[in-house]
Design a protein around this motif. Structure first.
Motif, PDB file in Angstrom:
ATOM      1  N   VAL A 276       0.839  -1.208   0.000  1.00  0.00           N
ATOM      2  CA  VAL A 276       0.000   0.000   0.000  1.00  0.00           C
ATOM      3  C   VAL A 276       0.872   1.256   0.000  1.00  0.00           C
ATOM      4  CG1 VAL A 276      -1.640   1.345   1.359  1.00  0.00           C
ATOM      5  CG2 VAL A 276      -1.982  -1.114   1.078  1.00  0.00           C
ATOM      6  N   SER A 277       1.917   1.247   0.810  1.00  0.00           N
ATOM      7  CA  SER A 277       2.814   2.399   0.879  1.00  0.00           C
ATOM      8  C   SER A 277       3.469   2.666  -0.469  1.00  0.00           C
ATOM      9  CB  SER A 277       3.894   2.165   1.945  1.00  0.00           C
ATOM     10  OG  SER A 277       3.318   1.981   3.215  1.00  0.00           O
ATOM     11  N   ALA A 278       3.943   1.603  -1.108  1.00  0.00           N
ATOM     12  CA  ALA A 278       4.580   1.744  -2.420  1.00  0.00           C
ATOM     13  C   ALA A 278       3.588   2.267  -3.448  1.00  0.00           C
ATOM     14  CB  ALA A 278       5.151   0.401  -2.875  1.00  0.00           C
ATOM     15  N   ARG A 279       2.360   1.795  -3.369  1.00  0.00           N
ATOM     16  CA  ARG A 279       1.329   2.235  -4.304  1.00  0.00           C
ATOM     17  C   ARG A 279       1.062   3.730  -4.171  1.00  0.00           C
ATOM     18  NH1 ARG A 279      -0.604   1.338  -9.207  1.00  0.00           N
ATOM     19  NH2 ARG A 279      -2.799   1.931  -9.406  1.00  0.00           N
ATOM     20  N   VAL A 280       0.969   4.204  -2.947  1.00  0.00           N
ATOM     21  CA  VAL A 280       0.719   5.635  -2.713  1.00  0.00           C
ATOM     22  C   VAL A 280       1.860   6.475  -3.269  1.00  0.00           C
ATOM     23  CG1 VAL A 280       0.511   7.408  -0.934  1.00  0.00           C
ATOM     24  CG2 VAL A 280      -0.746   5.257  -0.690  1.00  0.00           C
ATOM     25  N   VAL A 281       3.096   6.054  -3.010  1.00  0.00           N
ATOM     26  CA  VAL A 281       4.256   6.821  -3.463  1.00  0.00           C
ATOM     27  C   VAL A 281       4.358   6.815  -4.983  1.00  0.00           C
ATOM     28  CG1 VAL A 281       6.775   6.980  -3.412  1.00  0.00           C
ATOM     29  CG2 VAL A 281       5.525   6.407  -1.322  1.00  0.00           C
ATOM     30  N   LYS A 282       4.125   5.659  -5.597  1.00  0.00           N
ATOM     31  CA  LYS A 282       4.291   5.585  -7.058  1.00  0.00           C
ATOM     32  C   LYS A 282       3.234   6.414  -7.792  1.00  0.00           C
ATOM     33  CE  LYS A 282       4.241   1.187  -7.718  1.00  0.00           C
ATOM     34  NZ  LYS A 282       4.428   0.008  -8.571  1.00  0.00           N
ATOM     35  N   ILE A 283       2.032   6.477  -7.242  1.00  0.00           N
ATOM     36  CA  ILE A 283       1.000   7.326  -7.848  1.00  0.00           C
ATOM     37  C   ILE A 283       1.362   8.800  -7.672  1.00  0.00           C
ATOM     38  CG2 ILE A 283      -1.398   8.085  -7.638  1.00  0.00           C
ATOM     39  CD1 ILE A 283      -2.167   5.211  -7.020  1.00  0.00           C
ATOM     40  N   ALA A 284       1.886   9.133  -6.494  1.00  0.00           N
ATOM     41  CA  ALA A 284       2.222  10.529  -6.203  1.00  0.00           C
ATOM     42  C   ALA A 284       3.391  11.039  -7.042  1.00  0.00           C
ATOM     43  CB  ALA A 284       2.534  10.682  -4.723  1.00  0.00           C
ATOM     44  N   THR A 285       4.384  10.186  -7.281  1.00  0.00           N
ATOM     45  CA  THR A 285       5.586  10.636  -7.996  1.00  0.00           C
ATOM     46  C   THR A 285       5.420  10.587  -9.510  1.00  0.00           C
ATOM     47  OG1 THR A 285       6.516   8.399  -7.826  1.00  0.00           O
ATOM     48  CG2 THR A 285       7.146  10.005  -6.132  1.00  0.00           C
ATOM     49  N   GLY A 286       4.660   9.626 -10.015  1.00  0.00           N
ATOM     50  CA  GLY A 286       4.413   9.540 -11.455  1.00  0.00           C
ATOM     51  C   GLY A 286       5.664   9.361 -12.293  1.00  0.00           C
ATOM     52  N   ARG A 287       6.580   8.546 -11.840  1.00  0.00           N
ATOM     53  CA  ARG A 287       7.817   8.325 -12.595  1.00  0.00           C
ATOM     54  C   ARG A 287       7.585   7.372 -13.761  1.00  0.00           C
ATOM     55  NH1 ARG A 287      13.732   6.059 -10.482  1.00  0.00           N
ATOM     56  NH2 ARG A 287      14.952   7.217 -12.047  1.00  0.00           N
TER      57      ARG A 287
ATOM     58  N   PRO B 285       1.497  13.336  -9.817  1.00  0.00           N
ATOM     59  CA  PRO B 285       0.455  12.320  -9.632  1.00  0.00           C
ATOM     60  C   PRO B 285      -0.066  11.732 -10.949  1.00  0.00           C
ATOM     61  CG  PRO B 285       0.087  14.155  -8.157  1.00  0.00           C
ATOM     62  CD  PRO B 285       1.201  14.565  -9.072  1.00  0.00           C
ATOM     63  N   ARG B 286       0.039  10.437 -11.094  1.00  0.00           N
ATOM     64  CA  ARG B 286      -0.450   9.720 -12.276  1.00  0.00           C
ATOM     65  C   ARG B 286      -1.020   8.377 -11.843  1.00  0.00           C
ATOM     66  NH1 ARG B 286       1.559  10.980 -17.465  1.00  0.00           N
ATOM     67  NH2 ARG B 286       1.918  13.238 -17.573  1.00  0.00           N
ATOM     68  N   LEU B 287      -2.151   7.981 -12.450  1.00  0.00           N
ATOM     69  CA  LEU B 287      -2.745   6.677 -12.169  1.00  0.00           C
ATOM     70  C   LEU B 287      -2.311   5.622 -13.180  1.00  0.00           C
ATOM     71  CD1 LEU B 287      -6.390   7.690 -11.179  1.00  0.00           C
ATOM     72  CD2 LEU B 287      -4.578   6.882  -9.655  1.00  0.00           C
TER      73      LEU B 287
END
Length: 208
Positions: free
Chosen positions: A96-107, A121-123
């Motif tokens: 869950v933590s990784a999911r939140v960060v990856k959506i927020a950073t949008g790399r 932020p990217r979905l």
């Protein structure tokens, strides 16, 4: 009590310092690692790495944890039931933590052709590279066991390392993505092991 608390704070400070250095170094080496992966591609290894990634996701770890819980219940070991439940909890927390960060950073992932590496932020999964969810979940799962019993768990840490390598080999993640994910996994595992209600962080398990 004061000295003990200060020692713990010092430990966290050292960990954060080392984690920062490691993450910065991995960011610096991202391009070199990606080039190496590109230059050492083979059909057979790609097929193997696809299988590793397919069976190395969070859902497979949760399923394994549930099976192990069932075995521990059948063997009548309440302590091992708590340990396996903790492994599942740490896996979920890291995921869950990784999911939140990856959506927020949008790399952007390495296989995405774009000039902007970080896009906010990217979905879209194409822009969810940082950090690696596979690596975070697997690291948390097996690091929990290693924290409780290093003799049993230390060798199994090779599994999240293999999963991390597979994600880089398949151009799904950069080196820094898997390094950050591993750090998230270690922190999640440590926090779960130290969580008092589980009572698994005080001694090495010896019952079957």
């Amino acid at each position: 009590m004061k000295d003990k608390r200060e020692f713990r704070l010092a430990d966290w400070a050292i960990f954060l310092g080392l984690a920062t250095v490691l993450l910065l170094a991995s960011l610096y080496l991202d391009h070199a690692a990606q080039v190496w992966m590109t230059e050492h591609q083979s059909a057979g290894l790609r097929s193997f790495m696809r299988m590793v990634s397919q069976y190395g996701d969070w859902s497979e770890h949760i399923a394994l944890g549930l099976v192990l819980c069932g075995i521990a219940y059948w063997r009548g070991s309440k302590r091992w039931m708590r340990i396996f439940a903790a492994m599942i909890l740490a896996c979920a927390l890291a995921g869950v933590s990784a999911r939140v960060v990856k959506i927020a950073t949008g790399r952007a992932r390495p296989n995405v052709q774009t000039e902007a590496g970080w896009n906010g932020p990217r979905l879209s999964a194409r822009y969810n590279a940082f950090p690696s969810g596979h690596t975070a979940a697997s690291t948390a799962f097996f690091a929990t066991l290693a924290f409780v019993s290093w003799r049993i768990g230390i060798g199994l840490l090779a599994i999240p390392m293999l999963i991390a390598f597979s994600r880089m080999y398949l151009a799904a993640h950069h080196l820094s993505d898997v390094v950050a994910a591993a750090l998230i996994g270690v922190v999640a595992a440590f926090c779960v092991v130290r969580w008092k209600p589980l009572s698994i962080g005080d001694s090495t398990p010896t019952d079957p």
